[in-house]
Design a protein around this motif. Sequence first.
Motif, mmCIF file in Angstrom:
data_model
loop_
_atom_site.group_PDB
_atom_site.id
_atom_site.type_symbol
_atom_site.label_atom_id
_atom_site.label_comp_id
_atom_site.label_asym_id
_atom_site.label_seq_id
_atom_site.Cartn_x
_atom_site.Cartn_y
_atom_site.Cartn_z
ATOM 1 N N THR A 9 0.815 -1.210 0.000
ATOM 2 C CA THR A 9 0.000 0.000 0.000
ATOM 3 C C THR A 9 0.853 1.267 0.000
ATOM 4 O O THR A 9 0.581 2.217 -0.753
ATOM 5 N N TYR A 10 1.870 1.291 0.836
ATOM 6 C CA TYR A 10 2.686 2.499 0.982
ATOM 7 C C TYR A 10 3.895 2.525 0.054
ATOM 8 O O TYR A 10 4.282 3.592 -0.421
ATOM 9 N N ASN A 11 4.507 1.373 -0.137
ATOM 10 C CA ASN A 11 5.773 1.338 -0.871
ATOM 11 C C ASN A 11 5.664 0.738 -2.262
ATOM 12 O O ASN A 11 6.662 0.620 -2.970
ATOM 13 N N ARG A 12 4.442 0.348 -2.648
ATOM 14 C CA ARG A 12 4.206 -0.223 -3.969
ATOM 15 C C ARG A 12 5.096 -1.435 -4.232
ATOM 16 O O ARG A 12 5.524 -1.672 -5.353
ATOM 17 N N GLN A 13 5.353 -2.204 -3.174
ATOM 18 C CA GLN A 13 6.130 -3.424 -3.328
ATOM 19 C C GLN A 13 5.164 -4.580 -3.612
ATOM 20 O O GLN A 13 4.788 -5.351 -2.744
ATOM 21 N N GLY A 14 4.755 -4.677 -4.855
ATOM 22 C CA GLY A 14 3.759 -5.663 -5.237
ATOM 23 C C GLY A 14 2.415 -4.995 -5.469
ATOM 24 O O GLY A 14 2.187 -3.844 -5.084
ATOM 25 N N ASN A 15 1.529 -5.727 -6.089
ATOM 26 C CA ASN A 15 0.207 -5.202 -6.443
ATOM 27 C C ASN A 15 -0.745 -5.375 -5.271
ATOM 28 O O ASN A 15 -1.016 -6.503 -4.838
ATOM 29 N N VAL A 16 -1.269 -4.273 -4.762
ATOM 30 C CA VAL A 16 -2.164 -4.357 -3.617
ATOM 31 C C VAL A 16 -3.462 -5.065 -3.981
ATOM 32 O O VAL A 16 -4.080 -5.734 -3.151
#
Length: 245
Positions: A9-16
Amino acid sequence: MMKEFLNRTYNRQGNVDDFLAEIPASAFPAFYLFSRLLPGMIPRDAFDDLVRGYEMDLEYARGGPIRDCSPIKTHDDLILYADRVAGSVADMICHLSWAILQDEDGTKPDEGRGKIIEKAREMGQALQLVNIARDIRTDALLQRLYIPLDEFDDLDLMAQRDYARYTLPLLATANKLRRGAAREIDRLPRTARAGTRAMVASYFEIGKEVERRGGKLDAERLRVPTWRRVKAVLRCFWGWSTDQG
């Protein structure tokens, strides 16, 4: 799970959205709204602190002697726990109020807000200490001890008779934190103040009820008469009560 959600959500590490597709349907609305709305309003740090507080609670689940599994061994540990599980929430409330409420006479962005956050978190700590004081006996039944271990000779709380030895010092610390935080809380947007005051005053009636009983606790969980809570809340529409301790 929550750390992964925060990373996405915050770091865009993967698709939420991929994450949301895997959670139970009953939890989907809350997670969906969180992912769409809160990152622009609340810094991630507050949520990280809350997760760390939950991790401290999970240490009790390891089982074994309370001396080994309790994460609260000193007074500093207690304040750290209270800050993580409740101070973090106060932090979130401040950021939400600044994001969504009109602030005609409050602080401008980044003007003195660090001090407000600091004191708001102290108010959250105070509320958590009240909660711990009320629930010492019921927590003991669950093999959870939120009193610093270095204050005990005998860790069997169910064998304790003098609960006032622990409840009254907790409430004294809570009252001190509350008095120190009240002035900065009044620098929130005007439309947030009465509700915040009411919430704090209502919850502190729990602590006052414990004090009225001399710090003693019955077998049943303590409950505050509704009229006392209502009276405390009504006073908040005319400012803080003169009795905050």
